[in-house]
Structure formats: structure tokens, C-alpha cells
Design an enzyme around this catalytic site. Sequence first.
Site, PDB file in Angstrom:
ATOM      1  N   GLN A 129      -8.902 106.293  -6.976  1.00  0.00           N
ATOM      2  CA  GLN A 129     -10.211 106.604  -7.553  1.00  0.00           C
ATOM      3  C   GLN A 129     -10.969 107.649  -6.745  1.00  0.00           C
ATOM      4  O   GLN A 129     -11.892 108.279  -7.243  1.00  0.00           O
ATOM      5  CB  GLN A 129     -11.051 105.330  -7.724  1.00  0.00           C
ATOM      6  CG  GLN A 129     -11.387 104.582  -6.425  1.00  0.00           C
ATOM      7  CD  GLN A 129     -12.877 104.512  -6.160  1.00  0.00           C
ATOM      8  OE1 GLN A 129     -13.480 105.510  -5.774  1.00  0.00           O
ATOM      9  NE2 GLN A 129     -13.460 103.331  -6.334  1.00  0.00           N
ATOM     10  N   ARG A 144     -14.204 105.497   4.542  1.00  0.00           N
ATOM     11  CA  ARG A 144     -14.281 106.243   3.284  1.00  0.00           C
ATOM     12  C   ARG A 144     -15.459 107.208   3.299  1.00  0.00           C
ATOM     13  O   ARG A 144     -15.315 108.392   2.967  1.00  0.00           O
ATOM     14  CB  ARG A 144     -14.431 105.266   2.120  1.00  0.00           C
ATOM     15  CG  ARG A 144     -14.484 105.894   0.724  1.00  0.00           C
ATOM     16  CD  ARG A 144     -14.724 104.800  -0.314  1.00  0.00           C
ATOM     17  NE  ARG A 144     -14.579 105.262  -1.680  1.00  0.00           N
ATOM     18  CZ  ARG A 144     -15.577 105.697  -2.446  1.00  0.00           C
ATOM     19  NH1 ARG A 144     -16.810 105.759  -1.960  1.00  0.00           N
ATOM     20  NH2 ARG A 144     -15.348 106.069  -3.708  1.00  0.00           N
ATOM     21  N   SER A 167     -17.481 103.477  -8.743  1.00  0.00           N
ATOM     22  CA  SER A 167     -17.136 104.328  -7.601  1.00  0.00           C
ATOM     23  C   SER A 167     -17.147 103.509  -6.308  1.00  0.00           C
ATOM     24  O   SER A 167     -16.365 102.577  -6.170  1.00  0.00           O
ATOM     25  CB  SER A 167     -18.081 105.529  -7.533  1.00  0.00           C
ATOM     26  OG  SER A 167     -17.675 106.453  -6.549  1.00  0.00           O
ATOM     27  N   LEU A 168     -18.052 103.802  -5.365  1.00  0.00           N
ATOM     28  CA  LEU A 168     -18.142 103.002  -4.142  1.00  0.00           C
ATOM     29  C   LEU A 168     -18.279 101.517  -4.454  1.00  0.00           C
ATOM     30  O   LEU A 168     -17.739 100.654  -3.748  1.00  0.00           O
ATOM     31  CB  LEU A 168     -19.333 103.495  -3.318  1.00  0.00           C
ATOM     32  CG  LEU A 168     -19.746 102.755  -2.044  1.00  0.00           C
ATOM     33  CD1 LEU A 168     -20.632 101.554  -2.325  1.00  0.00           C
ATOM     34  CD2 LEU A 168     -18.547 102.361  -1.194  1.00  0.00           C
ATOM     35  N   GLN A 195     -22.988 105.044  -5.242  1.00  0.00           N
ATOM     36  CA  GLN A 195     -23.887 105.927  -4.506  1.00  0.00           C
ATOM     37  C   GLN A 195     -24.943 106.515  -5.434  1.00  0.00           C
ATOM     38  O   GLN A 195     -24.637 106.935  -6.551  1.00  0.00           O
ATOM     39  CB  GLN A 195     -23.077 107.045  -3.844  1.00  0.00           C
ATOM     40  CG  GLN A 195     -23.715 107.608  -2.602  1.00  0.00           C
ATOM     41  CD  GLN A 195     -22.727 108.426  -1.779  1.00  0.00           C
ATOM     42  OE1 GLN A 195     -21.536 108.170  -1.805  1.00  0.00           O
ATOM     43  NE2 GLN A 195     -23.227 109.401  -1.056  1.00  0.00           N
TER      44      GLN A 195
END
Length: 310
Positions: free
Chosen positions: A249, A122, A97-98, A12
Site C-alpha cells: 500500500q 514508515r 493509508s496509515l 494522515q
Amino acid sequence: MQNTAILMFPGQGSQHPGMAEGWFASAAARQVLEQASEAVGQNLATLMAPEADPALLTRTDNAQVALLVVGLMAAAALQEATQKPLKELAKYVAGHSLGEYTAVAAAGGLTVAGAAQLVRVRGQAMAQAAPGGMSAVLGLAPDLLAAVMATQTHVWLANDNCEGQAVISGTLEALPGAEAALKAAGAKRVLRLPVGGAFHTPLQTAAREAVAAWLVAQPIGPFQLPCVMNYTAQIHENETDIKENLTQQITGQVRWREAMQQAAAQGVTQALELGCGKVLAGLAPRCDSRLQAVSLTGQEELLRYLETVL
């Protein structure tokens, strides 16, 4: 290329209007976009168009699915252009991350539709979690950063991106004190980020539980490629471990610096960022000097790159 490359997918912050335009020349990429749009019941081409509303695209639930889709469009275009599966083109995958969800899907762990639905769950759950904020910390050595953070409450180290670049995350009430302590310890800059939550902290526990519940009912795999994961900074390729890492995570630290060092230690020398961003390509050699990196944000860049390596 297959024994020395890692494919990286951004998280992101890399989203922007027009982010998918570079991949529309690939029929395989367009098919990914259609499949994902159908899976989430949203016209993702419109969401990501050059004239798209940046505020709407930046919204957590939208940004996450958009980034996933563009990363998978790029991976599909790569396979289409080479007529080879990813396992013949790279040694590992990783995502920030994402982006880790994109990496798992690209490696064969999830279908396009399944990955889009999971990431929508999510993103929605993260957006609805307890409020908070995040701040980038620049120019502070990892040991000093860790020492300061050990004294803080309700603020956590969220991202260890590379030496001298990290992100802290926590409650809006606690962040100013942590920012001041980091500046006093020698940080060159501490910058509040334009995000609406305290990502990668226990404040996202509800989102972690939502993702865990979705994954319980869904088989993932088999995997074409092992994944270098955020939470452990280790290499994983079985369903149980990867589901655990995808879940943990959300409330745990993104150990990107260590993950890139792990890849380099296994013989990786080429780091390819696929999708719409250039952040990870910039970070890779700062994580480990053995890594050479390139960012591929469209079909033309991809084809030029392939001419040099294939």
C-alpha cells in the site's frame, strides 16, 4: 453489533493539537500512550497536547505515530468500557493509508510498542523519499478519472476515497499538467494538498522497502478480526497476506471506496471511526448507501454511543 460493524481508523491529515485529550479519561487508553511513548523514545502526550506546535505534529514521522497511538487508545477504551474483546464488538477492521497499520494492531497483529516502532520507521522513510505532491480531485466520476490518469506520466491515482472524491500523487513537475487535464475533463475542483511527498506512488519505493525489511523479522498475529485492506480491497486475516498488503500500500493505491463496498457486501451496516477524525465516517455512506457511520473521538462520545447499541 458484532455481526454488522466495521472499526475504521483514520490516516494522515486527521491529526491536530489536542487530538488525544478525549481519551484521557480511560485508564486503558493512557496505558497505550505510555507504552507507545516508551517504544519510540518520545513524549507523545506533549507532541499531541492542545498547545502543541501544529507544524511539528504535521511532520510525517510525527503525524503517523500520533494517529496510530490515538486510534489504539480509542480501541483500548472501547474494550475497557464494554469489557469485551474487539472480536465480540465488530466483524472487521479497516484503516485509511496509515490507519491500516492502526487497524492491524487493533486486530491483534502487532503490540502497541511494535506498531509504534513500525510506524516510526514508515514515517521517517516516507519523509525521506523522493519529493512530490498530492492533489484532491472533486466531482469527477471514477471512469472519467481513470481515463485521464491513463494519459499521464509521473502522476498516479493515489486514493479512491468515494465516488467523486479522489487524490492524485506525483512529481511536482508533472502535477500541474494532470490537474489541468482533470479540470478539462469536468472535475469541479482540483486542490493541491499541504503534504511533502508523493504518497502511494512508486516514488515511495524506498519507504516500501524499509517497511518490508522491518516486517520480515517480525511475526504478526494472531488476529482477533479480519482486516479489509487498502491495496486489494479484500478481506485478509493471515500473516503473509497482511504483511504483503501493509508493504504494497505504500506505493499502491488506497482503494477505500471498494474496501467499504466489500465490507457492506459482507453484511456490515455500521461503520465506526475511532480516534480523532471524522473524515472516514463522512466517506462511508458515500462509498455504499448500506453503511451508517459514526465518529468517536473521545470517551464521552464512546459511552453515549454504547448506550444506544449495547
